[in-house]
Design an enzyme around this catalytic site. Structure first.
Site, PDB file in Angstrom:
ATOM      1  N   ARG A 128       0.844  -1.202   0.000  1.00 17.41           N
ATOM      2  CA  ARG A 128       0.000   0.000   0.000  1.00 17.41           C
ATOM      3  C   ARG A 128       0.881   1.254   0.000  1.00 17.41           C
ATOM      4  NH1 ARG A 128      -2.009   1.822   4.672  1.00 17.41           N
ATOM      5  NH2 ARG A 128      -2.676  -0.237   5.385  1.00 17.41           N
ATOM      6  N   ASP A 187      -3.271  19.882 -13.938  1.00 19.61           N
ATOM      7  CA  ASP A 187      -3.626  18.587 -14.540  1.00 19.61           C
ATOM      8  C   ASP A 187      -3.083  18.610 -15.971  1.00 19.61           C
ATOM      9  OD1 ASP A 187      -4.866  16.487 -15.932  1.00 19.61           O
ATOM     10  OD2 ASP A 187      -6.706  16.603 -14.754  1.00 19.61           O
TER      11      ASP A 187
HETATM   12  C1  LIG Z   1      -9.685  11.017 -17.347  1.00 19.65           C
HETATM   13  C2  LIG Z   1      -9.233  12.270 -16.722  1.00 19.65           C
HETATM   14  C3  LIG Z   1      -9.122  12.385 -15.331  1.00 19.65           C
HETATM   15  C4  LIG Z   1      -9.525  11.256 -14.393  1.00 19.65           C
HETATM   16  O1  LIG Z   1      -8.702  10.142 -14.542  1.00 19.65           O
HETATM   17  P1  LIG Z   1      -9.194   8.643 -14.178  1.00 19.65           P
HETATM   18  O2  LIG Z   1      -7.953   7.847 -14.418  1.00 19.65           O
HETATM   19  O3  LIG Z   1     -10.323   8.318 -15.105  1.00 19.65           O
HETATM   20  O4  LIG Z   1      -9.613   8.655 -12.759  1.00 19.65           O
HETATM   21  C5  LIG Z   1      -8.648  13.571 -14.821  1.00 19.65           C
HETATM   22  N1  LIG Z   1      -8.321  14.614 -15.616  1.00 19.65           N
HETATM   23  C6  LIG Z   1      -8.413  14.547 -16.945  1.00 19.65           C
HETATM   24  C7  LIG Z   1      -8.027  15.721 -17.763  1.00 19.65           C
HETATM   25  C8  LIG Z   1      -8.869  13.387 -17.554  1.00 19.65           C
HETATM   26  O5  LIG Z   1      -8.989  13.335 -18.881  1.00 19.65           O
END
Ligand SMILES: *Cc1c(COP(=O)(O)O)cnc(C)c1O
Length: 390
Positions: A56, A181
């Site tokens: 973990r 992100d």
């Molecule tokens: C898909 C996505 C997420 C979430 O990711 P998961 O792996 O599906 O939890 C977050 N940010 C962006 C820009 C995404 O395209």
């Protein structure tokens, strides 16, 4: 190692000899790690010596993946999560405790928006979501005092571009933590840390894995901040398993090849669609006519494989068109070797009303198109024949 990205993708985390001379990372499907000597065990457990205790927390296969993203993003440290949302929620909940204030964008990923609109306010966190490209408003909100600035660029689904350097500079003045992100761009096309961000996040489920066969999330950046999120994840348990870590690390070996191909194909396809009589609008940051093109050019080395476009006419035309495409999976998600497409109306923005989508600038006839690595001439021919059907 001071290598270029294509080399890091292959060799990152893999420079030491694996057991028995294996040239690919073994999948350590083990929950725990045994010690012959209690003092040794204690030294590892207290961080005096490197090693693994319990999966973990850390696992050697998972470590390989974390090292790849750490190096590709030019970060001090990196950790992984079971999904991209695991990375995002752990990061936000580590830093945004009751009484804190966060500034972000209206166009963040659907799951992220839910955290901002539902879960953080329930935790007494003040959330300010600004129009995504209104940089003056974002700067003004940061100046009012803000503990964390959360950005995403390019955004989903209309590929809006946010100036990371400009907003990170505004945040620095207030001691704000800047998180970006970077899923859509990938570390091949954009490195938020080099533009002033403190942390960068990936849904590894998308381009990093690249084959739609594993889910994962990654966080890279400042070591002290990453350590804080790690301590949170260690306890809430959103850890990545060895099997998906192996698949993502394997996918990442071809990351640069795939992204270069997808960058080139997407630009060709965007130009083709832009010139087509049945297309209303094309959203792709590589087009000179895209509103964010200049900023994109300054902070990205390629414009990515994601685009969206709207057809002339109504939703019936969207159906006819999408049902006529052959080289595409009509499916959610993105960043795969195979082309994926779908209307935000049924995928990423299904929870919103038509009016809410309109306010976000999402036309009802919008189609999100994630360009795969197929031969681009085949993709162009496929789009062309499907457009002829409407
Ligand atoms: C898909 C996505 C997420 C979430 O990711 P998961 O792996 O599906 O939890 C977050 N940010 C962006 C820009 C995404 O395209």
């Amino acid at each position: 190692m001071n290598s270029k990205k294509g080399t890091i993708s292959v060799w990152g985390g893999e420079t030491e000899r694996f057991p028995e001379g294996a040239i690919t990372p073994p999948i350590f499907n083990t929950v725990t790690f045994a010690y012959d000597d209690l003092d040794d065990w204690h030294n590892v457990a207290t961080g005096k010596k490197s090693g693994h205790i319990y999966s973990r927390n850390t696992n050697p296969t998972v470590r390989v993946l974390e090292e790849k993203i750490r190096m590709l993003e030019g970060a001090e440290a990196a950790i992984s999560f079971a999904t991209g949302m695991g990375a995002i929620s752990n990061t936000l909940f580590t830093f945004l405790t009751p009484g804190k204030r966060v500034v972000s964008l209206k166009d963040t990923y659907g799951g992220t928006s839910r955290i901002f609109l539902d879960f953080l306010p329930a935790n007494k966190v003040e959330v300010m979501l600004c129009d995504t490209t209104d940089h003056e408003k974002l700067e003004a909100e940061i100046a009012k005092g803000c503990d964390l600035l959360y950005l995403e660029t390019p955004t989903n689904p209309t590929l809006k571009i946010v100036d990371i350097k400009r907003l990170a500079a505004a945040a620095k003045k207030k001691g704000t933590i800047v998180v970006v992100d970077n899923t859509f761009a990938t570390p091949i096309n954009q490195n938020p840390l080099s533009l002033g961000a403190d942390l960068t996040i990936h849904s590894a489920t998308k381009y990093l894995c690249g084959h739609s066969d594993a889910m994962g999330g990654l966080l890279a950046g400042n070591a002290e901040l990453v350590r804080k999120v790690y301590q949170f994840r260690e306890i809430n348990g959103a850890s990545l398993g060895a099997d998906p870590a192996y698949l993502i690390a394997r996918g990442m070996k071809t990351l640069e090849l795939r992204i270069e191909r997808q960058n080139a194909s997407a630009l060709k396809i965007a130009r083709f669609l832009k010139a087509h009589s049945k297309i209303n609008e094309v959203f792709y940051p590589g087009l000179e006519t895209h509103v964010g093109h200049e900023i994109a050019k300054s902070q990205m080395s390629g414009f990515g494989g994601m685009m969206s476009f709207s057809l002339k006419g109504n939703y019936e035309n969207v159906k006819t068109f999408l049902h006529s495409l052959k080289l595409v999976h009509l499916a959610a998600s993105l960043g795969s070797v195979s082309t994926l497409a779908g209307p935000p109306k049924t995928t990423s923005h299904v929870e919103l009303t038509e009016e809410q989508r309109r306010l976000l600038g999402i036309p009802e006839s919008l189609i999100r198109y994630s360009v795969g690595i197929e031969n681009v001439e085949d993709l162009l021919a496929d789009l062309s024949q499907a457009l002829d059907k409407i």
